[in-house]
Design a protein around this motif. Structure first.
Motif, PDB file in Angstrom:
ATOM      1  N   GLY A 188      43.390 -42.355  89.660  1.00 24.47           N
ATOM      2  CA  GLY A 188      44.160 -41.203  90.128  1.00 24.47           C
ATOM      3  C   GLY A 188      44.095 -39.974  89.266  1.00 24.47           C
ATOM      4  N   GLY A 189      44.608 -40.053  87.991  1.00 24.47           N
ATOM      5  CA  GLY A 189      44.675 -38.873  87.135  1.00 24.47           C
ATOM      6  C   GLY A 189      43.337 -38.430  86.625  1.00 24.47           C
ATOM      7  N   GLY A 190      42.330 -39.296  86.705  1.00 24.70           N
ATOM      8  CA  GLY A 190      40.994 -38.918  86.267  1.00 24.70           C
ATOM      9  C   GLY A 190      40.836 -38.896  84.771  1.00 24.70           C
ATOM     10  N   THR A 191      41.786 -39.488  84.009  1.00 14.33           N
ATOM     11  CA  THR A 191      41.697 -39.437  82.549  1.00 14.33           C
ATOM     12  C   THR A 191      40.917 -40.599  81.974  1.00 14.33           C
ATOM     13  N   ALA A 192      40.870 -41.696  82.667  1.00 15.99           N
ATOM     14  CA  ALA A 192      40.159 -42.854  82.118  1.00 15.99           C
ATOM     15  C   ALA A 192      39.620 -43.705  83.245  1.00 15.99           C
ATOM     16  N   ASP A 193      38.413 -44.189  83.082  1.00 11.71           N
ATOM     17  CA  ASP A 193      37.789 -45.095  84.032  1.00 11.71           C
ATOM     18  C   ASP A 193      37.755 -46.486  83.431  1.00 11.71           C
ATOM     19  N   GLU A 194      37.914 -47.485  84.275  1.00  9.02           N
ATOM     20  CA  GLU A 194      37.819 -48.866  83.811  1.00  9.02           C
ATOM     21  C   GLU A 194      36.511 -49.440  84.312  1.00  9.02           C
ATOM     22  N   THR A 195      35.701 -49.946  83.403  1.00 11.70           N
ATOM     23  CA  THR A 195      34.423 -50.545  83.758  1.00 11.70           C
ATOM     24  C   THR A 195      34.522 -52.039  83.541  1.00 11.70           C
ATOM     25  N   THR A 196      34.254 -52.806  84.587  1.00 10.07           N
ATOM     26  CA  THR A 196      34.349 -54.250  84.479  1.00 10.07           C
ATOM     27  C   THR A 196      32.969 -54.862  84.592  1.00 10.07           C
ATOM     28  N   THR A 197      32.599 -55.673  83.620  1.00 10.85           N
ATOM     29  CA  THR A 197      31.333 -56.382  83.639  1.00 10.85           C
ATOM     30  C   THR A 197      31.613 -57.866  83.625  1.00 10.85           C
ATOM     31  N   THR A 198      31.193 -58.572  84.651  1.00 10.40           N
ATOM     32  CA  THR A 198      31.379 -60.007  84.690  1.00 10.40           C
ATOM     33  C   THR A 198      30.051 -60.672  84.415  1.00 10.40           C
ATOM     34  N   VAL A 199      30.016 -61.553  83.416  1.00 10.86           N
ATOM     35  CA  VAL A 199      28.781 -62.199  83.016  1.00 10.86           C
ATOM     36  C   VAL A 199      28.901 -63.693  83.234  1.00 10.86           C
ATOM     37  N   THR A 200      28.014 -64.274  84.032  1.00  5.33           N
ATOM     38  CA  THR A 200      27.975 -65.710  84.222  1.00  5.33           C
ATOM     39  C   THR A 200      26.729 -66.228  83.547  1.00  5.33           C
ATOM     40  N   SER A 255      33.431 -61.792  79.515  1.00  2.00           N
ATOM     41  CA  SER A 255      33.345 -60.647  80.413  1.00  2.00           C
ATOM     42  C   SER A 255      33.763 -59.386  79.673  1.00  2.00           C
ATOM     43  N   CYS A 256      33.246 -58.265  80.137  1.00  2.00           N
ATOM     44  CA  CYS A 256      33.598 -56.967  79.566  1.00  2.00           C
ATOM     45  C   CYS A 256      34.512 -56.246  80.550  1.00  2.00           C
ATOM     46  N   ARG A 257      35.783 -56.174  80.207  1.00  2.00           N
ATOM     47  CA  ARG A 257      36.739 -55.447  81.048  1.00  2.00           C
ATOM     48  C   ARG A 257      37.222 -54.234  80.253  1.00  2.00           C
ATOM     49  N   LEU A 258      36.379 -53.240  80.272  1.00  2.00           N
ATOM     50  CA  LEU A 258      36.620 -52.062  79.434  1.00  2.00           C
ATOM     51  C   LEU A 258      37.792 -51.230  79.952  1.00  2.00           C
ATOM     52  N   LYS A 259      38.699 -50.946  79.037  1.00  2.00           N
ATOM     53  CA  LYS A 259      39.866 -50.144  79.401  1.00  2.00           C
ATOM     54  C   LYS A 259      40.301 -49.341  78.187  1.00  2.00           C
ATOM     55  N   GLN A 260      40.633 -48.090  78.405  1.00  2.00           N
ATOM     56  CA  GLN A 260      41.066 -47.220  77.313  1.00  2.00           C
ATOM     57  C   GLN A 260      42.588 -47.190  77.252  1.00  2.00           C
ATOM     58  N   TRP A 265      39.291 -47.999  73.024  1.00  2.00           N
ATOM     59  CA  TRP A 265      38.651 -48.827  74.038  1.00  2.00           C
ATOM     60  C   TRP A 265      38.804 -50.308  73.713  1.00  2.00           C
ATOM     61  N   TYR A 266      39.107 -51.089  74.743  1.00  2.00           N
ATOM     62  CA  TYR A 266      39.210 -52.541  74.618  1.00  2.00           C
ATOM     63  C   TYR A 266      38.423 -53.180  75.760  1.00  2.00           C
ATOM     64  N   ALA A 267      37.835 -54.355  75.470  1.00  2.00           N
ATOM     65  CA  ALA A 267      37.007 -55.028  76.484  1.00  2.00           C
ATOM     66  C   ALA A 267      37.611 -56.335  76.959  1.00  2.00           C
ATOM     67  N   GLY A 268      38.825 -56.647  76.524  1.00  2.00           N
ATOM     68  CA  GLY A 268      39.506 -57.822  77.047  1.00  2.00           C
ATOM     69  C   GLY A 268      39.199 -59.130  76.347  1.00  2.00           C
ATOM     70  N   ASN A 269      38.411 -59.104  75.274  1.00  2.00           N
ATOM     71  CA  ASN A 269      38.079 -60.340  74.558  1.00  2.00           C
ATOM     72  C   ASN A 269      38.859 -60.484  73.257  1.00  2.00           C
ATOM     73  N   SER A 270      39.078 -59.387  72.547  1.00  2.00           N
ATOM     74  CA  SER A 270      39.808 -59.391  71.278  1.00  2.00           C
ATOM     75  C   SER A 270      40.378 -57.994  71.038  1.00  2.00           C
ATOM     76  N   ARG A 271      41.582 -57.946  70.466  1.00  2.00           N
ATOM     77  CA  ARG A 271      42.205 -56.658  70.186  1.00  2.00           C
ATOM     78  C   ARG A 271      42.166 -56.328  68.698  1.00  2.00           C
ATOM     79  N   THR A 272      41.390 -57.080  67.922  1.00  2.00           N
ATOM     80  CA  THR A 272      41.335 -56.850  66.486  1.00  2.00           C
ATOM     81  C   THR A 272      40.751 -55.485  66.156  1.00  2.00           C
ATOM     82  N   ARG A 273      41.217 -54.949  65.021  1.00  2.00           N
ATOM     83  CA  ARG A 273      40.685 -53.674  64.541  1.00  2.00           C
ATOM     84  C   ARG A 273      40.130 -53.788  63.126  1.00  2.00           C
TER      85      ARG A 273
END
Length: 261
Positions: free
Chosen positions: A153-165, A176-181, A186-194
């Motif tokens: 909606g707001g156009g500020t961030a896009d979510e890119t989802t990559t599913t790998v089998t 899987s890569c579930r990219l979200k800002q 940016w986070y990909a859904g696997n680990s939130r470590t910094r």
């Protein structure tokens, strides 16, 4: 010393020489096929083909095994170049086609019996598993990658989802890569470590997170398999150079900060 199965008689002498050198390095390292796979990022099935002379290993796999075995990779890579030429233009023999490998590959127990400490019961167990894997491979041998772009909606961030089998026969779980800002990171859904330190030979969700973020940055780490092998290490170094960080191939707090952007 491992009891290796004889190499194919039709193998070109130049390819045979490379396979023998790789077998010696594997023996010298003291690693099993699965341990070798975890250290290099190439699956156990791939190493069985490389060491069995049924498939020509990629240059990166040869270099990784040389480093693990404590040998200067220069001479081994030169031998690989000669073997690659022989594989593509056989003169002393005909290499076994890759398509035939999947049909005629011996049970995994035959390969694993070359490893120290492999008992009869263990060999029988792996023979049964290998038969099951071969059946699954005949049905499923492709990697499915789906990219989905969603506008928020707001156009500020896009979510890119990559599913790998992953294909059957690989030892690593699917990631899987579930990219979200979130809050500018940016986070990909696997680990939130910094700040976790991730480097060559490591495996798990944090490695998969690194691979997803590298891909988001436009640098391919190979597959999203959660294994920090030579391809992922090379991609990390390329990213560090691009981000003007210390180029050491290890993901620490500074590299995480740049990856999460």
């Amino acid at each position: 010393m491992s009891r290796w199965k004889a190499l194919p008689t039709e193998l070109d002498p130049r390819v045979r020489q490379l396979a023998v050198r790789l077998r010696r390095l594997k023996d010298h390292s003291g690693l099993s096929v699965r341990q070798l796979a975890a250290r290099t990022g190439y699956s156990p099935k791939s190493w069985e083909r490389y060491l069995g002379g049924r498939s020509l290993p990629p240059r990166e796999a040869v270099e990784a095994l040389a480093l693990i075995g404590g040998e200067d990779p220069t001479r081994l890579l030169a031998l690989h170049e000669v073997a690659a030429d022989a594989w593509g233009n056989p003169r002393g023999g005909t290499p076994v086609p890759e398509t035939a490998v999947m049909e005629t590959a011996p049970p995994e127990a035959e390969i694993l019996s070359a490893e120290p400490g492999g008992g009869g019961a263990r060999s029988l167990r792996f023979a049964i598993v290998a038969g099951t894997v071969a059946l699954v491979l005949a049905v499923s041998s492709a990697v499915l990658v789906t990219w989905r772009l969603m506008d928020h909606g707001g156009g500020t961030a896009d979510e890119t989802t990559t599913t790998v089998t992953l294909t059957a026969g690989t030892s690593a779980p699917a990631y899987s890569c579930r990219l979200k800002q979130v809050d500018g990171r940016w986070y990909a859904g696997n680990s939130r470590t910094r700040n976790a330190t991730v480097g060559y030979g490591d495996s798990g969700p944090a490695v998969a997170e690194v691979q997803c973020l590298l891909r988001r940055a436009g640098i391919s780490p190979g597959g999203i398999d959660g294994m920090f092998g030579p391809l992922t290490q090379g991609a990390v170094k390329a990213f560090q150079k691009q981000a003007r960080l210390d180029v050491d191939g290890v993901v620490g707090p500074h590299t995480w900060k740049a990856l999460r952007g």
